[in-house]
Design an enzyme around this catalytic site. Structure first.
Site, short mmCIF file in Angstrom:
data_model
loop_
_atom_site.label_atom_id
_atom_site.label_comp_id
_atom_site.label_asym_id
_atom_site.label_seq_id
_atom_site.Cartn_x
_atom_site.Cartn_y
_atom_site.Cartn_z
N SER A 162 0.81 -1.23 0.00
CA SER A 162 0.00 0.00 0.00
C SER A 162 0.84 1.27 0.00
CB SER A 162 -0.86 0.08 1.27
OG SER A 162 -1.86 -0.85 1.27
N HIS A 173 -3.26 1.13 -4.45
CA HIS A 173 -2.77 -0.06 -5.15
C HIS A 173 -3.03 0.10 -6.64
CE1 HIS A 173 -2.00 -2.92 -1.80
NE2 HIS A 173 -2.74 -2.05 -1.16
N HIS A 189 -6.77 4.52 6.59
CA HIS A 189 -6.03 4.18 5.37
C HIS A 189 -5.26 5.40 4.85
CE1 HIS A 189 -4.95 1.88 1.89
NE2 HIS A 189 -5.56 2.70 1.06
#
Ligand code: HPA
Length: 276
Positions: free
Chosen positions: A33, A64, A249
Site C-alpha cells: 500500500s 494499489h 487508510h
C-alpha cells in the site's frame, strides 16, 4: 482451482508475458500500500496492466495499482508486482497468490515482499521492519485443497520462510544507507478492520513485531515453489492501542509516502547488492 488447471493457467500466463517482453527476471518485488512508486525507477521497463494478463485479477483499493513491470536494476533483470490482491476484497486465496506464482513461473529465484504494517515493537513511525519470520493469522492457507505436485510438495518446510542470508544482506543495505529499522515477526491477519487494542496485546505476547493484512500467503506459495523470500514492512503507524489517534487508510498511505525515498533506496540497494 484444480491443480492441473493451475499448472496450465500458469503456463498460459507465462506465455503471454513472454510475448510482451523477453526479459527473464531473477528478482521479483511485491509492492504494498502506497509503495508503488519504486516501479517507476526500473530501467528499460515494460508495464503490463494486470487486466491484460491471463488469470490475473485487478486490485480494487486506493493506493494499489495493478501492473506487472519488467525491466532492469543495473544489470539485474527484475519483475515488479505493482499492487497486490487481498482476500478482503473478495478474492480467493488462490487468486491472491496467483501473481507471485506467475513470478515463480517466470523463473525468479527470490521475491522481495513489502507491505504497510502497524508497529507492535517500539520503533520509529513511519519507519521500517525487516521481516525475519511470519505468523499466518489470515484464516486461510494458499495450499489448502489438492496439491499441484508439479509446483511443489504437499507439506512444504517453513523453517526458513524468509531467507536468512538475504535477510542479513537487506539489513546491511539498510545500515549502509542509514535507514533506521528493527527486525521482527510479521503477523498477517485477514483485515479489512485494523486490530483492536486487545488483539494487538495478544499479537505482542505471541511474538509479533508488526501486524498487516497481506504477505503471509504469498510467502507460503513462494516457498511451495522453492522461491526464496525476503521481506520488509513499512511501519506506517503504531498498532491499535499503541498510539492515541484512530487508524485510517489515509494515514497509512500518507506515511508510506513520507518515507518513500528511503523505501526506494532500500529496494534499489538490495537489488544492486543481490547475488544468488
Ligand atoms: N494493522 C494492519 N494492517 C496495517 C496496519 C495496521 O495497524 N497499518 C498498515 N497496515
Amino acid at each position: 482451482m484444480e491443480t492441473n488447471s493451475l499448472v496450465q493457467k500458469l503456463s498460459e500466463t507465462k506465455k503471454y508475458i513472454r510475448s510482451v517482453s523477453d526479459i527473464k527476471p531473477r528478482l521479483g518485488f511485491v509492492l504494498g500500500s502506497g509503495l508503488g512508486h519504486f516501479a517507476d525507477t526500473i530501467e528499460n521497463s515494460v508495464a503490463i496492466p494486470y487486466s491484460h494478463i491471463p488469470y490475473f485479477h485487478s486490485p480494487s483499493i486506493s493506493g494499489h495499482h495493478g501492473a506487472l513491470v519488467l525491466g532492469n536494476i543495473g544489470r539485474l533483470p527484475v519483475a515488479v508486482l505493482k499492487g497486490r490482491l487481498h482476500a478482503y476484497e473478495g478474492h480467493s486465496v488462490e487468486q491472491v497468490v496467483y501473481p507471485v506464482r506467475a513470478l515463480a513461473s517466470l523463473g525468479v529465484e527470490t521475491v522481495f515482499l513489502t507491505n504497510a504494517a502497524g508497529g507492535i515493537l517500539k520503533m520509529k513511525v513511519p519507519g521500517f521492519m525487516v521481516i525475519t519470520d511470519q505468523i499466518n493469522l489470515s484464516g486461510t492457507n494458499a495450499l489448502s485443497g489438492p496439491n499441484a505436485d508439479e509446483l511443489g510438495p504437499r507439506f512444504p518446510d517453513m523453517s526458513e520462510a524468509y531467507d536468512r542470508k538475504l535477510t542479513k544482506l537487506l539489513t546491511q543495505v539498510l545500515d549502509k544507507n542509514k535507514i533506521s529499522h528493527k527486525k521482527g515477526v510479521y503477523a498477517g491477519l485477514s483485515g479489512p478492520t485494523y486490530e483492536t487494542p486487545a488483539e494487538v496485546r495478544y499479537l505482542k505476547r505471541i511474538g509479533a513485531g508488526a501486524a498487516g493484512m497481506s504477505t503471509v500467503n504469498e510467502v507460503i506459495a513462494l516457498r511451495h515453489m522453492s522461491v526464496k523470500c525476503v521481506g520488509m514492512s513499512c511501519i506506517t503507524n503504531a498498532a491499535a492501542g499503541l498510539q492515541k489517534a484512530p487508524l485510517s487508510h489515509k494515514e497509512v498511505t500518507g506515511n508510506a509516502r513520507a518515507v518513500e525515498k528511503q523505501f526506494i533506496a532500500a529496494l534499489q540497494g538490495f537489488a544492486k547488492a543481490y547475488k544468488n
